[in-house]
Design a protein around this motif. Structure first.
Motif, PDB file in Angstrom:
ATOM      1  N   UNK A   1     106.332  34.053  84.669  1.00  0.00           N
ATOM      2  CA  UNK A   1     105.745  35.358  84.976  1.00  0.00           C
ATOM      3  C   UNK A   1     105.751  35.605  86.481  1.00  0.00           C
ATOM      4  N   UNK A   2     105.960  36.859  86.862  1.00  0.00           N
ATOM      5  CA  UNK A   2     105.883  37.237  88.272  1.00  0.00           C
ATOM      6  C   UNK A   2     104.615  38.017  88.592  1.00  0.00           C
ATOM      7  N   UNK A   3     103.953  38.562  87.570  1.00  0.00           N
ATOM      8  CA  UNK A   3     102.736  39.326  87.795  1.00  0.00           C
ATOM      9  C   UNK A   3     102.970  40.710  88.375  1.00  0.00           C
ATOM     10  N   UNK A   4     104.218  41.188  88.289  1.00  0.00           N
ATOM     11  CA  UNK A   4     104.501  42.535  88.798  1.00  0.00           C
ATOM     12  C   UNK A   4     105.128  43.407  87.718  1.00  0.00           C
ATOM     13  N   UNK A   5     104.871  44.685  87.829  1.00  0.00           N
ATOM     14  CA  UNK A   5     105.561  45.713  87.071  1.00  0.00           C
ATOM     15  C   UNK A   5     106.153  46.659  88.096  1.00  0.00           C
ATOM     16  N   UNK A   6     107.143  47.448  87.690  1.00  0.00           N
ATOM     17  CA  UNK A   6     107.738  48.343  88.675  1.00  0.00           C
ATOM     18  C   UNK A   6     108.277  49.604  88.030  1.00  0.00           C
ATOM     19  N   UNK A   7     108.478  50.584  88.895  1.00  0.00           N
ATOM     20  CA  UNK A   7     109.117  51.835  88.519  1.00  0.00           C
ATOM     21  C   UNK A   7     110.350  51.975  89.405  1.00  0.00           C
ATOM     22  N   UNK A   8     111.506  51.811  88.791  1.00  0.00           N
ATOM     23  CA  UNK A   8     112.766  51.879  89.538  1.00  0.00           C
ATOM     24  C   UNK A   8     113.115  53.322  89.880  1.00  0.00           C
ATOM     25  N   UNK A   9     113.828  53.524  90.979  1.00  0.00           N
ATOM     26  CA  UNK A   9     114.309  54.866  91.297  1.00  0.00           C
ATOM     27  C   UNK A   9     115.263  55.359  90.208  1.00  0.00           C
ATOM     28  N   UNK A  10     115.287  56.649  89.992  1.00  0.00           N
ATOM     29  CA  UNK A  10     116.177  57.249  88.992  1.00  0.00           C
ATOM     30  C   UNK A  10     117.623  56.867  89.296  1.00  0.00           C
ATOM     31  N   UNK A  11     118.371  56.497  88.240  1.00  0.00           N
ATOM     32  CA  UNK A  11     119.783  56.167  88.394  1.00  0.00           C
ATOM     33  C   UNK A  11     120.047  54.767  88.906  1.00  0.00           C
ATOM     34  N   UNK A  12     119.040  53.863  88.782  1.00  0.00           N
ATOM     35  CA  UNK A  12     119.231  52.485  89.242  1.00  0.00           C
ATOM     36  C   UNK A  12     118.852  51.490  88.157  1.00  0.00           C
ATOM     37  N   UNK A  13     119.196  50.248  88.398  1.00  0.00           N
ATOM     38  CA  UNK A  13     118.775  49.107  87.579  1.00  0.00           C
ATOM     39  C   UNK A  13     118.348  48.015  88.544  1.00  0.00           C
ATOM     40  N   UNK A  14     117.623  47.037  88.046  1.00  0.00           N
ATOM     41  CA  UNK A  14     117.321  45.834  88.814  1.00  0.00           C
ATOM     42  C   UNK A  14     118.085  44.690  88.177  1.00  0.00           C
ATOM     43  N   UNK A  15     118.784  43.906  89.005  1.00  0.00           N
ATOM     44  CA  UNK A  15     119.496  42.721  88.538  1.00  0.00           C
ATOM     45  C   UNK A  15     118.724  41.499  89.024  1.00  0.00           C
ATOM     46  N   UNK A  16     118.394  40.611  88.098  1.00  0.00           N
ATOM     47  CA  UNK A  16     117.667  39.385  88.436  1.00  0.00           C
ATOM     48  C   UNK A  16     118.689  38.263  88.520  1.00  0.00           C
ATOM     49  N   UNK A  17     118.744  37.616  89.681  1.00  0.00           N
ATOM     50  CA  UNK A  17     119.774  36.614  89.971  1.00  0.00           C
ATOM     51  C   UNK A  17     119.143  35.311  90.433  1.00  0.00           C
ATOM     52  N   UNK A  18     119.891  34.201  90.282  1.00  0.00           N
ATOM     53  CA  UNK A  18     119.378  32.898  90.722  1.00  0.00           C
ATOM     54  C   UNK A  18     119.293  32.821  92.245  1.00  0.00           C
ATOM     55  N   UNK A  19     118.513  31.886  92.714  1.00  0.00           N
ATOM     56  CA  UNK A  19     118.467  31.545  94.138  1.00  0.00           C
ATOM     57  C   UNK A  19     119.417  30.374  94.369  1.00  0.00           C
ATOM     58  N   UNK A  20     120.299  30.514  95.330  1.00  0.00           N
ATOM     59  CA  UNK A  20     121.331  29.496  95.551  1.00  0.00           C
ATOM     60  C   UNK A  20     120.734  28.155  95.967  1.00  0.00           C
ATOM     61  N   UNK A  21     119.648  28.166  96.724  1.00  0.00           N
ATOM     62  CA  UNK A  21     119.026  26.912  97.147  1.00  0.00           C
ATOM     63  C   UNK A  21     118.496  26.098  95.973  1.00  0.00           C
ATOM     64  N   UNK A  22     117.881  26.764  95.003  1.00  0.00           N
ATOM     65  CA  UNK A  22     117.396  26.051  93.811  1.00  0.00           C
ATOM     66  C   UNK A  22     118.555  25.495  93.000  1.00  0.00           C
TER      67      UNK A  22
END
Length: 144
Positions: free
Chosen positions: A46-67
């Motif tokens: 869990x991240x404990x956040x919710x969000x409202x994305x700008x119209x016409x966008x998506x959020x991409x969740x990606x790995x961290x290279x260091x981990x």
């Protein structure tokens, strides 16, 4: 153009995502919980956040290279897509490809989030497609 990403903290331990360096594409996401991920196991964090994305966008969740490099920790369903209309809590699916258990600590940076535009296209069924240099060459066709 400047887009506004609205973030709602829904847990007392939640932190706002942020860019570690100016100009970075990704916003760091933080865990609000501690969890041990055994070798070969997955965990939903869990991240404990919710969000409202700008119209016409998506959020991409990606790995961290260091981990990935240091601990063989990455994300499943990468990149994970969060659609513009989703308003639930952002969660991250991690997997441990390493040989040792990995401890996720509270407030650890566990992933990065990239906000990207989405093209909305109209489908058109056809019997003919244009040719290209690649044509139907697929897996391994480039000789690599």
């Amino acid at each position: 153009m400047n887009y506004k990403l609205k973030i709602k903290l829904v847990h007392e331990d939640a932190k706002l995502p942020y860019r570690a360096n100016e100009g970075d594409a990704g916003l760091d996401l933080f865990s609000i919980e501690e969890k041990i991920i055994e070798p070969g196991a997955t965990a939903l964090l869990r991240t404990g956040i919710q969000m409202e994305l700008p119209k016409g966008t998506e959020a991409q969740i990606r790995p961290r290279s260091g981990l990935a490099l240091k601990h063989s920790i990455t994300l499943l369903n990468t990149p994970g897509t969060i659609d513009e209309g989703y308003r639930g809590e952002i969660k991250v699916i991690m997997i441990n490809h390493g040989k040792q258990a990995f401890k996720v600590e509270k407030h650890m940076r566990i992933a990065q989030m990239v906000i990207a535009p989405v093209l909305h296209v109209t489908m058109e069924e056809t019997d003919v497609l244009s040719t290209s240099d690649r044509d139907s060459g697929g897996f391994g066709s480039s000789g690599q």
